[in-house]
Design a protein around this motif. Sequence first.
Motif, PDB file in Angstrom:
ATOM      1  N   HIS A  12     -32.445 -38.749 -21.865  1.00 15.15           N
ATOM      2  CA  HIS A  12     -33.819 -39.127 -21.559  1.00 15.15           C
ATOM      3  C   HIS A  12     -33.961 -39.303 -20.054  1.00 15.15           C
ATOM      4  CE1 HIS A  12     -35.230 -40.350 -25.726  1.00 15.15           C
ATOM      5  NE2 HIS A  12     -33.926 -40.170 -25.900  1.00 15.15           N
ATOM      6  N   ALA A  13     -35.003 -38.750 -19.484  1.00 18.84           N
ATOM      7  CA  ALA A  13     -35.302 -38.941 -18.062  1.00 18.84           C
ATOM      8  C   ALA A  13     -36.545 -39.805 -17.940  1.00 18.84           C
ATOM      9  CB  ALA A  13     -35.526 -37.600 -17.372  1.00 18.84           C
ATOM     10  N   ILE A  14     -36.423 -40.877 -17.142  1.00 18.43           N
ATOM     11  CA  ILE A  14     -37.577 -41.703 -16.819  1.00 18.43           C
ATOM     12  C   ILE A  14     -37.980 -41.376 -15.394  1.00 18.43           C
ATOM     13  CG2 ILE A  14     -38.346 -44.047 -16.321  1.00 18.43           C
ATOM     14  CD1 ILE A  14     -36.886 -45.011 -18.689  1.00 18.43           C
ATOM     15  N   MET A  15     -39.217 -40.950 -15.219  1.00 20.86           N
ATOM     16  CA  MET A  15     -39.715 -40.550 -13.915  1.00 20.86           C
ATOM     17  C   MET A  15     -40.982 -41.335 -13.589  1.00 20.86           C
ATOM     18  SD  MET A  15     -39.105 -36.440 -14.060  1.00 20.86           S
ATOM     19  CE  MET A  15     -39.160 -36.366 -12.268  1.00 20.86           C
ATOM     20  N   GLY A  16     -41.205 -41.545 -12.308  1.00 21.51           N
ATOM     21  CA  GLY A  16     -42.401 -42.263 -11.904  1.00 21.51           C
ATOM     22  C   GLY A  16     -42.348 -42.558 -10.420  1.00 21.51           C
ATOM     23  N   PRO A  17     -43.482 -42.910  -9.843  1.00 27.16           N
ATOM     24  CA  PRO A  17     -43.517 -43.220  -8.417  1.00 27.16           C
ATOM     25  C   PRO A  17     -42.767 -44.504  -8.099  1.00 27.16           C
ATOM     26  CG  PRO A  17     -45.611 -43.758  -9.460  1.00 27.16           C
ATOM     27  CD  PRO A  17     -44.801 -43.052 -10.493  1.00 27.16           C
ATOM     28  N   ASN A  18     -42.490 -44.734  -6.822  1.00 30.66           N
ATOM     29  CA  ASN A  18     -41.864 -45.980  -6.398  1.00 30.66           C
ATOM     30  C   ASN A  18     -42.737 -47.161  -6.819  1.00 30.66           C
ATOM     31  OD1 ASN A  18     -39.631 -44.810  -5.137  1.00 30.66           O
ATOM     32  ND2 ASN A  18     -40.740 -44.511  -3.225  1.00 30.66           N
ATOM     33  N   VAL A  23     -26.865 -45.725 -18.449  1.00 34.13           N
ATOM     34  CA  VAL A  23     -28.137 -45.884 -17.768  1.00 34.13           C
ATOM     35  C   VAL A  23     -27.884 -45.606 -16.288  1.00 34.13           C
ATOM     36  CG1 VAL A  23     -30.063 -47.432 -17.247  1.00 34.13           C
ATOM     37  CG2 VAL A  23     -28.856 -47.623 -19.449  1.00 34.13           C
ATOM     38  N   LEU A  24     -28.439 -44.529 -15.783  1.00 32.10           N
ATOM     39  CA  LEU A  24     -28.148 -44.068 -14.419  1.00 32.10           C
ATOM     40  C   LEU A  24     -29.414 -44.184 -13.578  1.00 32.10           C
ATOM     41  CD1 LEU A  24     -26.138 -40.858 -15.425  1.00 32.10           C
ATOM     42  CD2 LEU A  24     -25.260 -43.175 -15.013  1.00 32.10           C
ATOM     43  N   ASP A  25     -29.402 -45.138 -12.641  1.00 33.68           N
ATOM     44  CA  ASP A  25     -30.582 -45.444 -11.837  1.00 33.68           C
ATOM     45  C   ASP A  25     -30.495 -44.748 -10.483  1.00 33.68           C
ATOM     46  OD1 ASP A  25     -32.903 -46.544 -10.852  1.00 33.68           O
ATOM     47  OD2 ASP A  25     -32.020 -48.505 -10.415  1.00 33.68           O
ATOM     48  N   LEU A  41     -29.622 -42.277 -20.245  1.00 32.48           N
ATOM     49  CA  LEU A  41     -30.954 -42.631 -19.764  1.00 32.48           C
ATOM     50  C   LEU A  41     -30.924 -42.478 -18.247  1.00 32.48           C
ATOM     51  CD1 LEU A  41     -33.785 -43.731 -20.299  1.00 32.48           C
ATOM     52  CD2 LEU A  41     -32.846 -46.050 -20.161  1.00 32.48           C
ATOM     53  N   LEU A  42     -31.583 -41.453 -17.763  1.00 31.06           N
ATOM     54  CA  LEU A  42     -31.519 -41.063 -16.357  1.00 31.06           C
ATOM     55  C   LEU A  42     -32.833 -41.432 -15.678  1.00 31.06           C
ATOM     56  CD1 LEU A  42     -29.885 -39.525 -14.163  1.00 31.06           C
ATOM     57  CD2 LEU A  42     -30.944 -37.428 -15.013  1.00 31.06           C
ATOM     58  N   ILE A  43     -32.762 -42.326 -14.686  1.00 31.70           N
ATOM     59  CA  ILE A  43     -33.946 -42.811 -13.991  1.00 31.70           C
ATOM     60  C   ILE A  43     -34.034 -42.138 -12.623  1.00 31.70           C
ATOM     61  CG2 ILE A  43     -35.065 -44.849 -12.999  1.00 31.70           C
ATOM     62  CD1 ILE A  43     -33.595 -46.503 -15.163  1.00 31.70           C
ATOM     63  N   THR A  44     -35.158 -41.509 -12.349  1.00 29.58           N
ATOM     64  CA  THR A  44     -35.305 -40.799 -11.080  1.00 29.58           C
ATOM     65  C   THR A  44     -36.782 -40.609 -10.769  1.00 29.58           C
ATOM     66  OG1 THR A  44     -34.709 -38.799  -9.838  1.00 29.58           O
ATOM     67  CG2 THR A  44     -35.227 -38.527 -12.170  1.00 29.58           C
ATOM     68  N   HIS A  45     -37.114 -40.352  -9.496  1.00 26.22           N
ATOM     69  CA  HIS A  45     -38.486 -39.924  -9.225  1.00 26.22           C
ATOM     70  C   HIS A  45     -38.512 -38.525  -8.610  1.00 26.22           C
ATOM     71  CE1 HIS A  45     -37.460 -42.297  -5.502  1.00 26.22           C
ATOM     72  NE2 HIS A  45     -37.987 -41.247  -4.919  1.00 26.22           N
ATOM     73  N   TYR A  46     -37.337 -37.876  -8.591  1.00 24.60           N
ATOM     74  CA  TYR A  46     -37.261 -36.490  -8.148  1.00 24.60           C
ATOM     75  C   TYR A  46     -36.880 -35.605  -9.334  1.00 24.60           C
ATOM     76  CZ  TYR A  46     -37.157 -38.335  -3.386  1.00 24.60           C
ATOM     77  OH  TYR A  46     -37.464 -38.976  -2.217  1.00 24.60           O
ATOM     78  N   THR A  47     -37.345 -34.374  -9.306  1.00 23.31           N
ATOM     79  CA  THR A  47     -37.007 -33.460 -10.399  1.00 23.31           C
ATOM     80  C   THR A  47     -35.743 -32.658 -10.118  1.00 23.31           C
ATOM     81  OG1 THR A  47     -38.406 -31.737  -9.423  1.00 23.31           O
ATOM     82  CG2 THR A  47     -39.428 -33.193 -11.058  1.00 23.31           C
ATOM     83  N   ARG A  48     -35.209 -32.743  -8.904  1.00 21.42           N
ATOM     84  CA  ARG A  48     -34.132 -31.815  -8.550  1.00 21.42           C
ATOM     85  C   ARG A  48     -32.879 -32.004  -9.391  1.00 21.42           C
ATOM     86  NH1 ARG A  48     -31.054 -33.334  -3.052  1.00 21.42           N
ATOM     87  NH2 ARG A  48     -30.568 -35.496  -3.503  1.00 21.42           N
ATOM     88  N   ILE A  49     -32.528 -33.260  -9.762  1.00 18.09           N
ATOM     89  CA  ILE A  49     -31.323 -33.443 -10.580  1.00 18.09           C
ATOM     90  C   ILE A  49     -31.533 -32.863 -11.972  1.00 18.09           C
ATOM     91  CG2 ILE A  49     -31.928 -35.733 -11.494  1.00 18.09           C
ATOM     92  CD1 ILE A  49     -28.915 -36.432 -11.188  1.00 18.09           C
ATOM     93  N   LEU A  50     -32.789 -32.765 -12.415  1.00 16.79           N
ATOM     94  CA  LEU A  50     -33.074 -32.240 -13.745  1.00 16.79           C
ATOM     95  C   LEU A  50     -32.905 -30.732 -13.819  1.00 16.79           C
ATOM     96  CD1 LEU A  50     -36.142 -34.441 -14.712  1.00 16.79           C
ATOM     97  CD2 LEU A  50     -33.702 -34.910 -14.973  1.00 16.79           C
ATOM     98  N   GLY A  94     -45.497 -50.168 -14.991  1.00 22.65           N
ATOM     99  CA  GLY A  94     -44.661 -50.945 -15.894  1.00 22.65           C
ATOM    100  C   GLY A  94     -44.694 -50.533 -17.347  1.00 22.65           C
ATOM    101  N   ARG A  95     -45.209 -49.330 -17.611  1.00 19.18           N
ATOM    102  CA  ARG A  95     -45.221 -48.848 -18.993  1.00 19.18           C
ATOM    103  C   ARG A  95     -45.094 -47.321 -18.999  1.00 19.18           C
ATOM    104  NH1 ARG A  95     -50.721 -50.584 -18.451  1.00 19.18           N
ATOM    105  NH2 ARG A  95     -50.283 -52.404 -19.743  1.00 19.18           N
ATOM    106  N   ILE A  96     -44.762 -46.786 -20.153  1.00 24.29           N
ATOM    107  CA  ILE A  96     -44.700 -45.338 -20.314  1.00 24.29           C
ATOM    108  C   ILE A  96     -46.109 -44.831 -20.610  1.00 24.29           C
ATOM    109  CG2 ILE A  96     -43.793 -43.453 -21.732  1.00 24.29           C
ATOM    110  CD1 ILE A  96     -41.294 -45.215 -22.198  1.00 24.29           C
ATOM    111  N   VAL A  97     -46.588 -43.913 -19.753  1.00 21.26           N
ATOM    112  CA  VAL A  97     -47.960 -43.407 -19.916  1.00 21.26           C
ATOM    113  C   VAL A  97     -48.006 -41.978 -20.423  1.00 21.26           C
ATOM    114  CG1 VAL A  97     -48.860 -44.960 -18.149  1.00 21.26           C
ATOM    115  CG2 VAL A  97     -48.111 -42.668 -17.487  1.00 21.26           C
ATOM    116  N   GLU A  98     -46.864 -41.301 -20.434  1.00 19.05           N
ATOM    117  CA  GLU A  98     -46.820 -39.924 -20.942  1.00 19.05           C
ATOM    118  C   GLU A  98     -45.395 -39.604 -21.351  1.00 19.05           C
ATOM    119  OE1 GLU A  98     -48.576 -36.389 -22.112  1.00 19.05           O
ATOM    120  OE2 GLU A  98     -49.640 -38.030 -21.144  1.00 19.05           O
ATOM    121  N   GLU A  99     -45.239 -38.809 -22.399  1.00 18.03           N
ATOM    122  CA  GLU A  99     -43.919 -38.390 -22.856  1.00 18.03           C
ATOM    123  C   GLU A  99     -43.951 -36.915 -23.218  1.00 18.03           C
ATOM    124  OE1 GLU A  99     -41.884 -42.132 -25.025  1.00 18.03           O
ATOM    125  OE2 GLU A  99     -43.754 -41.483 -25.993  1.00 18.03           O
TER     126      GLU A  99
END
Length: 260
Positions: free
Chosen positions: A42-48, A176-178, A208-217, A231-236
């Motif tokens: 799972h990748a969690i993405m979002g702005p700072n 969980v990789l932040d 569970l991979l946390i990032t705001h860049y797509t390059r690792i994906l 503070g919440r998931i708005v799209e999946e």
Amino acid sequence: MSSLEIRDLHVSVADSASHTGTGNLREILRGVNLTVKDGQTHAIMGPNGSGKSTLAYAIAGHPKYVVTQGSVTLDGEDVLAMSVDARARAGLFLAMQYPVEVPGVSVSNFLRTAVTAVRGEAPKLRNFMKEMRGAMGALSIDPEFAERSLNEGFSGGEKKRHEILQLELLDPKIAVLDETDSGLDVDALKVVAEGINRFRAKPGRGVLLITHYTRILRYVRPDFVHVFVGGRIVEEGGPELAELLENEGYERFTGAGASA
């Protein structure tokens, strides 16, 4: 089957701007629902500032982050009731964005102590050194690295490779990789991604991979992508959602988060 389940998770932190002495709690996570099963990435993405790292800290048990509502379970066991070290023994691994320097403690001693704590017994030194050197070789880490003080003077790439070295040796159920891709050049990113892929290829492992860049994906392909805003998931969605973020950014979702 291993499963990390997060249900209606609300997390607050002490507001540093407070002048009350005790500090007011400021809510960061506002009802997060997420399930990571073995065999899934799972990748969690979002702005700072969207709460991505707060989720990681809450799962890890950082005392600054107060869970005010909701639950986190691993294979049905209450993670929030566990001590930090018990969470590691239960099969959770957390690679933080900013690892702490520990002068005077060598990498090899730290790793053997961590392995002993998780496995419940100290590995024979000869076996451990062989295991550690093999993992270091797979990550293109110089053998002399093992005798350096933990994270002291490490470059960004060295810190991230060391995190994946820990991952390979501790072999948890759920990692969980932040911001594991933070500060990496292309070559180091590929090495780190290969380490993550080796881990997730093992039976019974989830990421569970946390990032705001797509390059690792591009190198660690997720099964699911979750967009974090406010503070919440708005799209999946699937990997195609990461491609959409690459092309369009987060603006459309920040609007969705503001109106949610």
